[in-house]
Design a protein around this motif. Structure first.
Motif, mmCIF file in Angstrom:
data_model
loop_
_atom_site.group_PDB
_atom_site.id
_atom_site.type_symbol
_atom_site.label_atom_id
_atom_site.label_comp_id
_atom_site.label_asym_id
_atom_site.label_seq_id
_atom_site.Cartn_x
_atom_site.Cartn_y
_atom_site.Cartn_z
ATOM 1 N N LYS A 241 0.856 -1.190 0.000
ATOM 2 C CA LYS A 241 0.000 0.000 0.000
ATOM 3 C C LYS A 241 0.887 1.233 0.000
ATOM 4 O O LYS A 241 1.904 1.263 0.691
ATOM 5 C CB LYS A 241 -0.887 0.006 1.246
ATOM 6 N N GLY A 242 0.496 2.207 -0.755
ATOM 7 C CA GLY A 242 1.296 3.432 -0.796
ATOM 8 C C GLY A 242 2.315 3.426 -1.920
ATOM 9 O O GLY A 242 3.019 4.410 -2.133
ATOM 10 N N LEU A 251 10.512 2.808 -10.309
ATOM 11 C CA LEU A 251 11.545 2.086 -9.556
ATOM 12 C C LEU A 251 12.158 0.984 -10.408
ATOM 13 O O LEU A 251 13.370 0.787 -10.437
ATOM 14 C CB LEU A 251 10.959 1.499 -8.269
ATOM 15 N N VAL A 255 15.943 0.258 -11.545
ATOM 16 C CA VAL A 255 16.596 -1.037 -11.292
ATOM 17 C C VAL A 255 17.207 -1.564 -12.593
ATOM 18 O O VAL A 255 18.359 -1.989 -12.630
ATOM 19 C CB VAL A 255 15.579 -2.070 -10.734
ATOM 20 N N ILE B 996 21.506 7.937 -11.673
ATOM 21 C CA ILE B 996 20.277 7.133 -11.696
ATOM 22 C C ILE B 996 19.628 7.122 -10.305
ATOM 23 O O ILE B 996 18.422 7.281 -10.160
ATOM 24 C CB ILE B 996 20.578 5.694 -12.175
ATOM 25 N N ARG B 999 18.013 10.415 -9.621
ATOM 26 C CA ARG B 999 16.730 10.520 -10.311
ATOM 27 C C ARG B 999 15.652 9.739 -9.543
ATOM 28 O O ARG B 999 14.524 10.204 -9.383
ATOM 29 C CB ARG B 999 16.873 9.975 -11.734
ATOM 30 N N THR B 1000 16.027 8.549 -9.063
ATOM 31 C CA THR B 1000 15.091 7.747 -8.271
ATOM 32 C C THR B 1000 14.577 8.577 -7.092
ATOM 33 O O THR B 1000 13.376 8.677 -6.851
ATOM 34 C CB THR B 1000 15.797 6.498 -7.692
ATOM 35 N N GLU B 1003 12.294 11.510 -8.244
ATOM 36 C CA GLU B 1003 10.986 11.033 -8.715
ATOM 37 C C GLU B 1003 10.099 10.636 -7.543
ATOM 38 O O GLU B 1003 8.923 10.985 -7.476
ATOM 39 C CB GLU B 1003 11.167 9.784 -9.600
ATOM 40 N N GLN B 1004 10.680 9.892 -6.629
ATOM 41 C CA GLN B 1004 9.878 9.376 -5.524
ATOM 42 C C GLN B 1004 9.494 10.487 -4.551
ATOM 43 O O GLN B 1004 8.378 10.516 -4.040
ATOM 44 C CB GLN B 1004 10.612 8.241 -4.796
ATOM 45 N N ASN B 1007 6.614 12.145 -6.024
ATOM 46 C CA ASN B 1007 5.396 11.344 -5.818
ATOM 47 C C ASN B 1007 4.829 11.554 -4.418
ATOM 48 O O ASN B 1007 3.639 11.780 -4.240
ATOM 49 C CB ASN B 1007 5.698 9.846 -5.947
ATOM 50 N N TYR B 1008 5.704 11.437 -3.427
ATOM 51 C CA TYR B 1008 5.204 11.434 -2.053
ATOM 52 C C TYR B 1008 4.921 12.839 -1.525
ATOM 53 O O TYR B 1008 4.104 13.006 -0.633
ATOM 54 C CB TYR B 1008 6.151 10.639 -1.144
ATOM 55 N N ALA B 1014 -0.019 8.366 0.667
ATOM 56 C CA ALA B 1014 0.681 7.194 0.141
ATOM 57 C C ALA B 1014 1.956 6.948 0.942
ATOM 58 O O ALA B 1014 2.292 5.803 1.265
ATOM 59 C CB ALA B 1014 1.006 7.393 -1.337
ATOM 60 N N ALA B 1015 2.665 8.027 1.276
ATOM 61 C CA ALA B 1015 3.892 7.886 2.077
ATOM 62 C C ALA B 1015 3.553 7.244 3.412
ATOM 63 O O ALA B 1015 4.235 6.323 3.877
ATOM 64 C CB ALA B 1015 4.531 9.251 2.290
ATOM 65 N N GLU B 1017 1.085 5.290 4.120
ATOM 66 C CA GLU B 1017 0.761 3.866 3.923
ATOM 67 C C GLU B 1017 2.029 3.038 3.757
ATOM 68 O O GLU B 1017 2.188 1.992 4.376
ATOM 69 C CB GLU B 1017 -0.105 3.688 2.654
ATOM 70 N N LEU B 1018 2.910 3.522 2.899
ATOM 71 C CA LEU B 1018 4.119 2.754 2.589
ATOM 72 C C LEU B 1018 4.937 2.515 3.856
ATOM 73 O O LEU B 1018 5.476 1.433 4.064
ATOM 74 C CB LEU B 1018 4.960 3.492 1.540
ATOM 75 N N GLY B 1040 12.092 4.213 -1.456
ATOM 76 C CA GLY B 1040 12.131 3.871 -2.878
ATOM 77 C C GLY B 1040 13.555 3.633 -3.347
ATOM 78 O O GLY B 1040 13.841 2.644 -4.042
ATOM 79 N N VAL B 1041 14.458 4.524 -2.954
ATOM 80 C CA VAL B 1041 15.868 4.367 -3.349
ATOM 81 C C VAL B 1041 16.403 3.041 -2.807
ATOM 82 O O VAL B 1041 17.055 2.267 -3.518
ATOM 83 C CB VAL B 1041 16.721 5.540 -2.803
ATOM 84 N N ASN B 1043 14.698 0.406 -1.993
ATOM 85 C CA ASN B 1043 14.043 -0.696 -2.701
ATOM 86 C C ASN B 1043 14.772 -0.999 -4.002
ATOM 87 O O ASN B 1043 15.009 -2.158 -4.353
ATOM 88 C CB ASN B 1043 12.575 -0.330 -2.948
ATOM 89 N N VAL B 1044 15.164 0.049 -4.723
ATOM 90 C CA VAL B 1044 15.921 -0.141 -5.970
ATOM 91 C C VAL B 1044 17.224 -0.887 -5.665
ATOM 92 O O VAL B 1044 17.570 -1.871 -6.317
ATOM 93 C CB VAL B 1044 16.210 1.213 -6.644
#
Lengths: 482, 1054
Positions: A241-242, A251, A255, B996, B999-1000, B1003-1004, B1007-1008, B1014-1015, B1017-1018, B1040-1041, B1043-1044
């Motif tokens: 979620k989120g 993402l 990657v 890269i 940029r991640t 972008e994120q 978004n947040y 959403a932030a 929730e995550l 997000g970074v 996670n990548v």
């Protein structure tokens, strides 16, 4: 460089990569991979994208739907009509029939093994006039499309080894199951879904172990993937979620950019596979929820199956099986629990028959009306049969039946199978086979035959031995073939 | 002591071996010489053995190619299959080259086919004299000389000579040494299963000492994580799991054994001792607790408890598994085939299989384990020191003292009782019968009862004779719980507005029933009753149940072993407070269940019933002296009623009392006059309870034991447990050396045999497994097949060098592993060129360093480590990290997730449920450990991508890593991104990579910033707390970074 076994690795990668080489074009190694992946095959009909580069004969079926009835339904009360048993009820099973054969620890202590006839009426159906129990009226309506085998037999007498044997051709855990063998040998036809999908239903009854759809000693790519009810049909297919699909794409793009840099620098083809896997994972994120959503099926289709969107049921699984077949999933395994009726059988079997009869028949009809039955092999049945004698006391409305490996009934239909027939015969007690015995190995050989595979030639070298699904036996049951 | 002596013997033996001439060097010289083992045996094995091999049942034409004499002998036809030096005259060559389809070998229907190259090899071999060799792996390894190499600078140690010599022969060059960061990362993963920390990388880069790498290796080998890493491989081999496997897959507890393995690796226990303790630790003289724990190795076998299964069948399966596992782990041999018939490829007969089986067939265990909640027997308790102290205190001090106290009190009280009896004997009844008797039943062999109006007779519901028996006073009536009762008609008519009393002597089973009742059937239940409910007594007075009635129940339950006097006394108030139940003369503490009586309870539509309610609650027990009174009895009166029978007994001359009366009297005296004793008894009982509770709390582990009288072992014909063949005694296969002189023919002897100096397989198989651990593939690729179907070693001399070296170093595992990871071969860069790939795709020649995906456990460990979540605790119970609901649905068990620190323990501690494997490990090829696994497959699938993308373990790790970056990564964005990159990959990012990542991040963050919800929730994923005052959109962007980074191929590859 990945250091694991060559052929398997490549074929497994290929299983997932089939028809999805676009992103790989730039990779210098693609040709190297291809060279080993695609053997020159004689005719397109014989081509396979699995470990078998070429099929052994033209396949009649491309995929399999297996409705596995876990716990073992009673053949005597469903498919194998034994009218003489009614008069013999409450009499001792003759020694000439039992022949000293092994029985389980649940009834071996009983003072008497008293025969009990089926309390259910049987009727003849269809052009072929197959006799079917009143418990399966919908199955009665499809008899002209199916082959009923009344002479199946197996070796183990308990559930766990028997399910393992039916699945792998061996009683002991450790070997690959049918679905794993077939996706290994033939590969995957769909670039967005796994090749071996499992749908579970029912509760209670015998436990279902993951190894019942496991890959054994084959690589993990070939294990059955359970599609579950609810938000995450495949494990972890949903973003947390989120995390929106837009963010996920961003993402993933990052990657992949970083992975491509690594590929260029290190030259390991594993990285190319990794990149492709992420693309397919992303595609699954949209294709799987779409697949699992049956709410847009027409009302009459839902009614035919008795399916209800949003509910977990065998009926829903049957409808999903059709949707998976439409998407060319290679092996679709339904597992429905709770056919193990040691006591109170007349009530319990009626319950299960009510749950399973209509959806099973609906699936067959639906496949047929969509032209899918021609190249889909459909199978319905359990791991063994049940005893002609009662487990526990025979009361007016109640008795039980113990495990019986020496004969049981299943049905097969579709690609490669002759419909409208019954095959094999058991004695008047439904205890021993008197004509055309079909061993589990023979059944496996026949299944593979329908898929264009010579069962003796689909092998995998492990621990110094070439293993196969049919172990060292198995004969194709030719009379069943269309 | 025995071990060190034996080790010395090993050492001496090896010195002798080294002096003997090496034939290995001679072998490799002649280039055109056909080598039987390398070239010919595989052809025979693959194509001929099925019909001309060890299996006598399937042998054709009496010919076999696995034994020289048999292959060279004259055939029945008069021909010779092989004429050494003359291929043209050899029947073998004729038949493999003939055009005649009927005669051609191998036959077409076998599906086997010889290539022209193979035919040529066979011809050349025969022409060269058909020189036979024993199968290579069955000849004890000889110390090879180091091969000469041209590039003298490259080798760091002996290993490199063998590798380089082969590379030079193939015209290849080794790769340059990997850069320091890569090397550190590789060694850290290989030796600990964890990535290096940023600080470790910095320290290594800063250390300019030429020995800096060696220092790192020493540090890693000494770290406690080394034991965990090595144990991971061993657990696969030992098929360690937390459940039993078959059918119900019940829980078991073998974590103490797992802990032993980790410790053994960390203490660098020599491999011979490691072997002996695990196979036969229980049989060592004066076996220590640890040695017995170690013996649990073969208790890791799957066990069954399926209803109806045959215990003998499963016991046989356990033995077969032990044979197969022992053979794979130590002999690199698949013996399983010989369970049903002689082995088709190797010289293991079915009889030899069962001789091996007999070694394990003496454990006092059951075929069906009979337990679904705890470890099956035999097992051993392993208390912690604190538990041990507590247990010692209880059993050695407290219990004996309490027992002594009871004894002392008992003696005192026996004297007191005697004295009391004498006093009582002189006294007569102290009180007259209480007034107001309504009815009285005596059951003295009669159903007659007295009422104010005269005598009446109760009706027994059965046609059987009334079951009278010994009573408290005279005789009693017995109810067996099947529903029989006594009907006393309208003997009494009790009403709520009047005072009354009723009661009886009763001896009742706690399962309950009605002692007496005059109550209508439901709904309504008007009337009264006296019930037994789980040993407690209860009374209803009811107008209409449940709205108008009262119910009280005693708080205590009463013993079924003694007669109890019960008297219910009611004051006519319609209140629960107005009702008392006297038990044994004392007012019993009551609990009011319902207190809503406001109207009459009288009924004349049903009779007074003894032993039942009108239609329910049949009593199991005896009743005597049932009485009804029209007033509330006084306590004094009740005491007399309750005591009088015992006093009557006490007045009897001692030897006129029945046994039952004696017991009752003793009980009575203790209850009423000897509080001290019952206190002492209670203390004793409490201590025993404490001891039992402690016993439950003390962990236990399954161990091996030998039965006093061993089971007989028979050949099972075709592997069928019901078909017993010849009886066999324990023994080792004849193609291997015999048991060492003086070794017992039992498990201990077997273990000593495996690690004896002249054993050809154990050391080779073990070093080969180490090689696989560090290079991804063994020198013999087929880890579990060193037999004739196994693959020829890529570097046979290297294998033998390592095997002999390992033994010469007293089976020192850390030492041989250090040699491997110190080699130049290991230290090469793993970068692959297209040419290199084309030449040697699977890197068997090792012209480059190893590179492969991490194992399942280490992928998770890595995510936990780089995020800072990892809990470094070693050992202990297994843990259950997050998993989606429903994974265990097919099983009978209920998944209970761990919380707190347990969520972040290393993968080796994750609960291993065989029937429903932890899903993300299963996805990454971790076996379910049903059977021994010597080689994990290594697949690469989209399902793995989904795990790394979305499994809460990895999402939480990303969040925690994000917090760590913000906490530790500095304030500048580039600095932070670099730190993040180095956490995951150890090395620093290139400009391109940094861009890269940047940029991640942007972008994120974008978004947040736009979607704060959403932030929110995550960041909720995972149970670990958020840092205080976290800026959520920022933290989500960094998540997000992270996670990548956690999803990169490089992160999850060594």
């Amino acid at each position: 460089m990945n250091l694991f076994d060559d052929l398997n690795k490549i074929s497994s990668r290929r299983a997932f990569l089939a028809r999805s080489t676009t992103g790989l074009g730039a990779v210098a190694l693609a040709s190297l991979l291809n060279e080993n992946l695609f053997g020159a095959s004689s005719s397109p009909a014989l081509q396979s994208n699995g470990a078998l580069k070429t099929l052994h004969f033209a396949p009649k079926a491309k995929r399999v739907i297996y409705m596995f009835m876990s716990g073992a339904p009673s053949h005597i009360d469903l498919f194998d009509h034994k009218p003489k048993l009614k008069d013999l009820t409450n009499s001792e099973l003759p020694a000439s029939v039992r022949m000293g054969q092994r029985i389980t620890g649940m009834t071996s202590g009983q003072k008497q093994l008293l025969v009990v006839g089926s309390p259910f009426e049987f009727k003849k159906h269809g052009k072929c006039q197959a006799e079917i129990s009143e418990l399966l009226p919908h199955t009665g309506a499809i008899v002209d499309d199916i082959a009923i085998i009344r002479s199946m037999f197996t070796e183990p007498i308990n559930h766990d080894p028997a399910v393992t044997f039916l699945g792998t051709g061996n009683q002991q855990p450790g070997r690959p199951t049918m679905g794993a063998w077939i996706t290994y040998g033939l590969g995957n036809l769909n670039r967005n879904l796994p090749g071996f999908v499992v749908l579970l239903s029912g509760s209670g009854g015998q436990p279902v172990q993951t190894r019942y759809y496991g890959n054994g000693f084959l690589p993990g790519d070939f294990q059955g993937v359970p599609f579950r009810n609810g938000a995450d049909p495949i494990l972890y297919v949903s973003n947390p979620k989120g995390l929106s699909m837009k963010a996920r794409r961003q993402l993933l793009d990052r990657v992949q950019e970083l992975n491509r840099i690594a590929l260029g620098k290190l030259g390991d083809p594993e990285i190319a596979t990794h990149i492709e896997n992420y693309e397919m994972a992303y595609r699954m994120q949209t294709s799987v929820p779409e697949l699992m959503d049956i709410s847009k099926e027409p009302k009459e289709v839902l009614e035919m199956y008795g399916a209800e969107p949003g509910k977990a049921s065998y009926a829903n699984n049957c409808l999903l099986a059709r949707r998976l077949a439409e998407r060319d999933v290679r092996f679709i395994q339904l597992i429905h629990r709770d056919w193990d009726h040691h006591s109170n059988l007349p009530v319990e079997i009626r319950k299960q028959a009510k749950i399973c009869d209509q959806p099973s028949a609906a699936l067959l009809k639906d496949l047929k009306q969509r032209g899918l039955l021609e190249d889909t092999l459909v199978i319905w049945g359990g791991e063994f049969g049940r005893t002609t004698y009662s487990q526990g006391e025979i009361k007016k409305d109640s008795f039980g039946r113990d495990h019986h490996p020496r004969c049981f009934s299943i049905w097969m239909a579709g690609g490669g199978i002759k419909g409208g027939m019954t095959f094999g015969k058991t004695d008047d007690f439904g205890y021993n086979i008197v004509e055309d015995p079909v061993h589990v190995h023979d059944f496996h050989a026949t299944m593979l035959h329908c898929l264009g595979v010579d069962h003796t030639k689909l092998t995998y070298r492990f621990e110094g031995r070439d293993y196969r699904l049919t172990d060292v036996a198995g004969e194709v049951v030719k009379p069943l073939l269309a | 002591m025995t071990i060190s002596l034996r080790l010395f013997a090993v050492y001496l033996g090896l010195l002798c071996l080294f002096r003997s001439a090496s034939s290995a060097a001679a072998r490799k010289g002649a280039k055109d010489q056909v080598d039987f083992n390398r070239d010919i045996r595989p052809i025979f094995s693959e194509n001929c053995y099925a019909c001309h091999g060890p299996d006598k049942g399937k042998r054709k034409a009496g010919l076999r190619f696995d034994i020289k004499e048999e292959a060279l002998k004259k055939l029945e036809s008069g021909d010779f299959a092989i004429v050494p030096g003359k291929s043209a005259q050899s029947k073998l060559v004729k038949l493999i080259t003939t055009k005649d389809e009927d005669d051609h070998m191998p036959p077409a229907k076998s599906g086997k086919h010889l290539t022209s190259e193979q035919i040529n090899l066979l011809k050349r071999w025969i022409d060269q004299g058909a020189k036979w060799q024993d199968h290579w792996s069955y000849i004890p390894p000889e110390r090879p000389e180091l091969p000469a190499v041209k590039n003298k600078k490259w080798p760091h140690n002996e290993i490199d000579h063998f590798i380089l010599a082969r590379l030079e022969k193939e015209g290849l060059k080794p790769s340059p040494e990997a850069d320091k960061t890569t090397l550190l990362r590789r060694a850290s993963f290989d030796l600990t299963g964890l990535p290096p920390t940023v600080a470790e990388v910095d320290a290594f880069l800063a250390d300019k000492d030429p020995n800096s790498y060696e220092k790192v290796v020493d540090r890693l080998l000494a770290s406690p994580q080394y034991g965990e890493r090595m144990a991971q491989v061993w657990l696969d081999l030992a098929r360690y799991a937390d459940t039993s496997g078959y059918h119900f897959d019940s829980p078991r507890y073998m974590w103490l054994w797992r802990e032993w393995v980790i410790k053994a690796f960390n203490h660098n226990m020599p491999f011979d001792q490691f072997t002996i303790e695990q196979l036969a630790g229980d049989m060592l003289p004066n076996a220590t607790r640890d040695q017995r724990i170690a013996s649990g190795f073969h208790r890791n076998v799957m066990t069954n408890d399926e209803g109806g299964a045959d215990p003998d069948e499963y016991l046989a399966k356990y033995m077969v598994d032990r044979v197969s596992t022992t053979a794979i782990v130590w002999l690199g041999t698949t013996m399983g085939c010989a369970e049903c018939h002689d082995h088709k490829y190797d010289r293991i007969s079915q009889k030899e299989f069962y001789k091996f089986y007999a070694f394990f067939h003496n454990v006092p265990e059951k075929g069906l384990d009979g337990t679904r909640t705890e470890n099956p027997l035999p097992r051993m308790q392993v208390p912690t020191p604190a538990q041990e102290t507590r247990m010692r205190q209880i059993t050695n001090t407290a219990l004996p003292a309490a027992e002594q106290l009871v004894k002392t009190r008992e003696a005192e009280i026996n004297i007191a009782q005697e004295k009391w009896e004498k006093e009582i004997a002189t006294k007569t009844n102290s009180l007259a019968e209480p007034a107001g008797l309504l009815a009285k039943f005596t059951f003295d062999d009669t159903l007659a009862f007295t009422t104010a109006a005269g005598t009446n007779v109760a009706k027994f519901s059965s046609t059987n004779p009334p079951p009278y028996g010994t009573g408290k006073i005279g005789r009693s009536f017995k109810f067996d719980g099947k529903g029989e009762f006594l009907d006393a008609g309208q003997a009494v008519a009790l009403e709520a507005t009047n005072a009354f009393s009723f009661g009886a002597w009763a001896k009742f089973d706690p399962k309950g029933g009605a002692i007496l009742s005059k109550m209508e059937d439901g709904p309504g239940f008007r009337g009264f009753d006296l019930l037994v409910e789980e040993g407690k007594l209860a009374v209803h007075l009811i107008n209409t149940w449940p709205d108008n009635g009262l119910k009280v129940q005693t708080k205590d339950a009463f013993s079924k072993d003694f007669w109890h006097h019960i008297m219910v006394v009611y004051d006519g108030s319609k209140k629960a407070a107005g009702l008392k139940i006297y038990v044994d003369g004392k007012s019993a503490p009551l609990e009011t269940k319902t207190d809503k009586l406001s109207a009459n309870i009288i009924t004349n539509t049903v009779p007074l019933i003894l032993g039942k309610r009108y239609k329910s609650l049949p009593l199991t027990g005896r009743i005597d002296d049932v009485r009804f009174y029209s007033r509330a009895l006084a306590e004094k009166e009740i005491t007399v009623l309750a005591q009088e029978p015992d006093l009557t007994v006490a007045r009897l001359v001692a030897d006129k009392r029945t046994e039952a009366q004696k017991t009752e009297l003793k009980h009575f005296f203790r209850e009423n006059y000897a509080a001290d004793l019952s206190k002492a008894e209670q203390e004793l009982a409490a201590l025993k309870q404490k001891r039992d509770a402690l016993n439950k709390e003390i962990p236990n582990t399954m161990v091996m034991e030998e039965m006093p009288k061993p089971r007989d072992t028979f050949i099972l014909v075709r592997g069928n447990f019901q078909n017993k063949g010849e009886k066999v005694a324990a023994g080792v296969p004849s193609f291997l050396p015999p048991l060492p002189e003086g070794a017992p023919t039992n498990r201990l002897g077997l273990a000593e045999w495996l690690v004896s100096t002249n054993h050809p397989l154990t050391s080779r198989v073990t070093v080969n497994r180490f090689w696989q651990t560090f290079f991804g593939t063994g020198i013999v690729k087929t880890m579990n097949d060193f037999g004739s179907q196994g693959e020829w070693p890529s570097h046979p001399e290297l294998l033998d060098w390592l095997a002999t070296e390992f033994m010469a170093r007293h089976w020192d595992m850390k030492s041989i592993i250090k040699t491997i990871v110190m080699s130049s071969t290991y230290r090469q860069s793993s970068t692959a060129t297209p040419q290199g790939l084309e030449r040697d795709r699977y890197n068997r020649l090792l012209a480059r360093g190893p590179r492969s995906r991490l194992d399942a456990e280490f992928i998770r460990d890595t995510a936990l480590a780089v995020s800072g979540l990892l809990n470094p605790k070693i050992g202990g119970l297994s843990v259950r990290p997050y998993q989606p609901p429903g994974i265990w649905d097919g099983t009978d068990a209920k998944f209970e997730q761990s919380h707190g620190e347990d969520l972040y323990r290393r993968g080796i501690y994750v609960y291993w449920k065989r029937s429903a494997h932890y899903p993300s490990f299963a996805t990454f090829d971790a076996p379910n450990r049903e059977i021994c696994t010597a080689q994990r497959p290594r697949s690469s699938t989209p399902l793995q991508s989904l795990v790394l993308m979305n499994d809460p373990v990895y999402v939480e790790a990303a969040r925690s890593m994000a917090a760590r970056i913000l906490r530790e990564g500095g304030s500048d964005l580039k600095q932070q991104l670099t730190y993040a990159f180095r956490l995951a990959l150890a090395r620093s990012p290139s400009e391109q990579e940094l861009a890269i990542l940047e940029r991640t991040y942007k972008e994120q963050l974008d978004n947040y910033d736009q979607d704060a919800k959403a932030a929110d929730e995550l960041l909720k994923v995972g149970e670990s707390p958020l840092p205080p005052n976290a800026k959520k959109p920022l933290l989500a962007a960094w998540t997000g970074v992270a996670n990548v980074l956690l999803n990169l191929n490089e992160t999850n590859t060594k």
